[in-house]
Motif scaffolding. Structure first.
Motif, PDB file in Angstrom:
ATOM      1  N   ASP A  99       7.232  18.503 -27.662  1.00 43.07           N
ATOM      2  CA  ASP A  99       6.210  17.462 -27.501  1.00 43.07           C
ATOM      3  C   ASP A  99       6.444  16.297 -28.453  1.00 43.07           C
ATOM      4  O   ASP A  99       6.240  15.132 -28.089  1.00 43.07           O
ATOM      5  N   ASN A 138      -0.286  20.656 -20.931  1.00 39.80           N
ATOM      6  CA  ASN A 138       0.011  19.390 -21.595  1.00 39.80           C
ATOM      7  C   ASN A 138      -0.084  19.586 -23.106  1.00 39.80           C
ATOM      8  O   ASN A 138      -0.388  20.684 -23.589  1.00 39.80           O
ATOM      9  N   SER A 139       0.172  18.501 -23.833  1.00 35.24           N
ATOM     10  CA  SER A 139       0.160  18.598 -25.291  1.00 35.24           C
ATOM     11  C   SER A 139      -1.226  18.896 -25.850  1.00 35.24           C
ATOM     12  O   SER A 139      -1.354  19.526 -26.909  1.00 35.24           O
TER      13      SER A 139
END
Length: 364
Positions: free
Chosen positions: A103, A320-321
């Motif tokens: 990320d 997702n992050s």
């Protein structure tokens, strides 16, 4: 043949376990909870970790450490349970750190590259190091973490003009004890990853020197994290740190030596990135070693496919992050703390059980 590492390599490995992954985003949540007094968290936790080190070592002989993670040994159920718990501990840290590194690269360095491609390229590099063995991992880590230590020690002098002492005010008082305890609770599970040294302590000789090396590595890791934490508060202030995803990277961007030399952040990232790569390589090595204990064969033939499975899991388990950050800041704080205490308690039980068994064999 048992791979040997030096005391210096053990020191920098332990310090790397503490610093390389926690420096990315951990200060954000610690400062969010603890405010401008969050710089006290490493000072609060350091004596606790020293106590854990003395509990782990005690009067243990080196052979007890070697036998605990020995491949092909007919271990008892209690010892196999400890290895499984350690395997789970390594597994969760590996997924978290691998996704954190991907990320970061995706957000800061290569925003247009698909995350799957970044994962594959990262795995290829990391597995190549992990398959080379513990000695290679320790040598690579020794070089890059030494450079990172020098850079971190220089940062206070580079940022002294950007610092504002007022960001540390007001000074700690009794009303902030609850916030400090909460932020210490959050930081414990991250900084407690120094327990990874249990896997390699049998590769160091003598055991008394190894204990001193672990204490020195823990001290170094805590001190470097303390410096980064203090200067994030001094330079950026609590508001910016709590709102930024990567406050350490923003801190490095504040370094301006001259009008034309103001992008030292990329230089520092280039030094930091190999340290987290070597930590993840060690995690792959540790994961493969723990599995080898169960199928009683010391081989790397399963490491390559296992690495890609774990790499894809790090991508698939977090959409997702933000989901990854929620796991790191919320789930891991409690889960990591539970695992670390279970590992510590079970290790002490296994160690005492082995001593009693040894004494009974001598008497017979």
């Amino acid at each position: 043949m048992t791979q040997k590492i030096s005391n210096f390599q053990l020191i920098v490995l332990v310090a790397n376990f503490i610093l390389s992954s926690s420096v990315i985003t951990l200060p954000q949540i610690i400062i969010q909870v603890g405010g401008q007094n969050a710089w006290l968290v490493p000072i609060i936790l350091y004596p606790i970790f020293l106590l854990m080190i003395f509990l782990i070592f005690g009067k243990t002989s080196k052979d007890e450490y070697k036998n605990l993670f020995a491949i092909g040994k007919q271990g008892r159920l209690l010892e196999k349970g400890f290895v499984f718990l350690f395997l789970l501990f390594v597994f969760l840290i590996l997924l978290r750190d691998l996704r954190a590194m991907i990320d970061f690269i995706s957000s800061v360095l290569l925003p247009n590259t698909p995350i799957d491609i970044l994962m594959i390229l990262s795995i290829l590099v990391i597995v190549y190091i992990a398959m080379s063995g513990l000695e290679v991992i320790a040598r690579i880590n020794g070089i890059h973490f030494f450079l990172l230590t020098i850079v971190t020690l220089i940062i206070p002098f580079l940022l002294i003009n950007e610092s504002e002492v007022g960001n540390l005010l007001p000074l700690p008082n009794f009303s902030v004890i609850k916030a400090l305890l909460q932020s210490s609770f959050i930081g414990f599970s991250w900084l407690g990853e120094f327990l990874l040294f249990l896997l390699i302590i049998g590769n160091v000789n003598p055991i008394k020197a190894a204990r001193r090396a672990v204490i020195q590595g823990t001290t170094l890791g805590f001190f470097l994290f303390f410096l980064v934490l203090v200067f994030q508060i001094l330079v950026l202030g609590t508001k910016i740190v709590t709102e930024a995803t990567y406050p350490a990277y923003i801190l490095f961007q504040q370094i301006h030596l001259t009008d034309f030399l103001d992008r030292l952040d990329l230089f520092i990232v280039a030094i930091w990135l190999p340290t987290i790569i070597t930590k993840i390589a060690f995690l792959f090595y540790a994961f493969n070693h723990c599995l080898s204990i169960y199928y009683k064969s010391n081989t790397n033939k399963f490491l390559f496919p296992i690495s890609f499975i774990l790499g894809y899991l790090s991508v698939l388990l977090f959409k997702n992050s933000m989901e990854h950050l929620h796991f790191s800041f919320e789930t891991w704080c409690s889960l990591g703390l539970i695992l670390e205490f279970m590992i510590l308690i079970l290790f002490i039980i296994v160690k005492k059980s082995a001593k009693r068994k040894g004494l009974s064999n001598e008497s017979n």
